[in-house]
Design an enzyme around this catalytic site. Sequence first.
Site, PDB file in Angstrom:
ATOM      1  N   GLU A  88      32.136 -12.977 -11.774  1.00  0.00           N
ATOM      2  CA  GLU A  88      33.658 -13.398 -12.366  1.00  0.00           C
ATOM      3  C   GLU A  88      34.823 -13.010 -13.088  1.00  0.00           C
ATOM      4  O   GLU A  88      35.593 -13.038 -12.769  1.00  0.00           O
ATOM      5  CB  GLU A  88      32.823 -15.188 -11.985  1.00  0.00           C
ATOM      6  CG  GLU A  88      34.461 -16.008 -12.087  1.00  0.00           C
ATOM      7  CD  GLU A  88      33.850 -17.708 -12.012  1.00  0.00           C
ATOM      8  OE1 GLU A  88      33.253 -17.745 -10.485  1.00  0.00           O
ATOM      9  OE2 GLU A  88      34.444 -18.101 -12.622  1.00  0.00           O
ATOM     10  N   GLU A 139      32.114 -27.258 -10.218  1.00  0.00           N
ATOM     11  CA  GLU A 139      32.158 -26.398  -8.737  1.00  0.00           C
ATOM     12  C   GLU A 139      32.309 -26.465  -7.791  1.00  0.00           C
ATOM     13  O   GLU A 139      32.729 -25.899  -6.551  1.00  0.00           O
ATOM     14  CB  GLU A 139      30.758 -25.704  -8.673  1.00  0.00           C
ATOM     15  CG  GLU A 139      30.186 -25.494 -10.017  1.00  0.00           C
ATOM     16  CD  GLU A 139      30.226 -24.207 -10.579  1.00  0.00           C
ATOM     17  OE1 GLU A 139      31.657 -23.956 -10.639  1.00  0.00           O
ATOM     18  OE2 GLU A 139      30.090 -22.904 -11.330  1.00  0.00           O
ATOM     19  N   GLU A 209      40.589 -31.838 -14.031  1.00  0.00           N
ATOM     20  CA  GLU A 209      41.306 -30.719 -11.987  1.00  0.00           C
ATOM     21  C   GLU A 209      42.250 -30.535 -11.723  1.00  0.00           C
ATOM     22  O   GLU A 209      42.812 -29.551 -12.002  1.00  0.00           O
ATOM     23  CB  GLU A 209      39.551 -30.938 -11.075  1.00  0.00           C
ATOM     24  CG  GLU A 209      38.461 -29.656 -11.733  1.00  0.00           C
ATOM     25  CD  GLU A 209      38.347 -28.391 -11.739  1.00  0.00           C
ATOM     26  OE1 GLU A 209      39.720 -27.441 -11.736  1.00  0.00           O
ATOM     27  OE2 GLU A 209      37.809 -28.080 -12.278  1.00  0.00           O
TER      28      GLU A 209
HETATM   29  C1  LIG Z   1      39.609 -25.869 -14.303  1.00  0.00           C
HETATM   30  C2  LIG Z   1      38.219 -24.955 -13.319  1.00  0.00           C
HETATM   31  N1  LIG Z   1      37.161 -25.895 -12.665  1.00  0.00           N
HETATM   32  C3  LIG Z   1      36.180 -24.701 -12.014  1.00  0.00           C
HETATM   33  C4  LIG Z   1      36.053 -23.591 -12.059  1.00  0.00           C
HETATM   34  C5  LIG Z   1      34.450 -22.796 -11.121  1.00  0.00           C
HETATM   35  N2  LIG Z   1      33.755 -22.666 -12.146  1.00  0.00           N
HETATM   36  C6  LIG Z   1      33.735 -21.241 -12.602  1.00  0.00           C
HETATM   37  O1  LIG Z   1      34.614 -20.581 -12.139  1.00  0.00           O
HETATM   38  C7  LIG Z   1      37.023 -22.651 -12.176  1.00  0.00           C
HETATM   39  N3  LIG Z   1      37.063 -21.604 -12.430  1.00  0.00           N
HETATM   40  N4  LIG Z   1      38.137 -23.462 -13.159  1.00  0.00           N
END
Ligand SMILES: Cc1ncc(CNC=O)c(N)n1
Length: 220
Positions: A88, A139, A209
Amino acid sequence: MSGDGGERGTTARWVEKHRPLYLQATRHPFICGIKDGSVNISAFRRWLAQDYLFVREFIPFIASLLLKASKESDVDVVLGGIAALNDEISWFRKEASKWGISLNVVPQMANLEYCRFLQSLALPDVNYSVAMTALWAIETVYHESFSFCLEGGSKTPDELMEACCRWGNADFGQYCRTLRKIADRCLETSSGDVVSESEEIFICVLNFENDFWNMSLSEL
Ligand SMILES: Cc1ncc(CNC=O)c(N)n1
């Protein structure tokens, strides 16, 4: 299909109980804008650079779970998650160069606060069930959000498809279901206090989030 959503675990009950908050995180206007093609590309660019910083902070958090996992199969799952992060990080760099974006940016407030939360969850005295609940929630929000942009009838712009596939693909969905099973199994044998704390952490993740998407939408 027993064990695959057949019996409802604790996490599924929480998703139902906190439905409005869950939808706020997984059906956010930023995501809906990707799905219907109306997204402002500058918002996507902002999200990309900020998310790279977040993922850098996510690595020590998931590493802390590797240290706490005692069941061999849990170790394998978390190790798989770490391996995926390696890929990633490379993807973020490649994507940033494709868009001509610098990843050397200042973290915005919502990002800083989310990263501080991750750091607090990575501490050795944080209970494994609590931390595992957080990993599952973090996730799963991404999977639910980006898989929504891949559903039939979506008008997701071609140049955003890679990002959507990264977290929206079926394998990542399977990883999320595996995390859910681990979290449910842990919660089943946890004390009432730990279960309450885990539910609080789930709610915190949904709020963080939502704030993260809001940050991506807002021009500074
Ligand atoms: C803010 C946020 N939340 C969850 C993820 C997903 N986990 C890893 O990539 C992410 N990339 N960013």
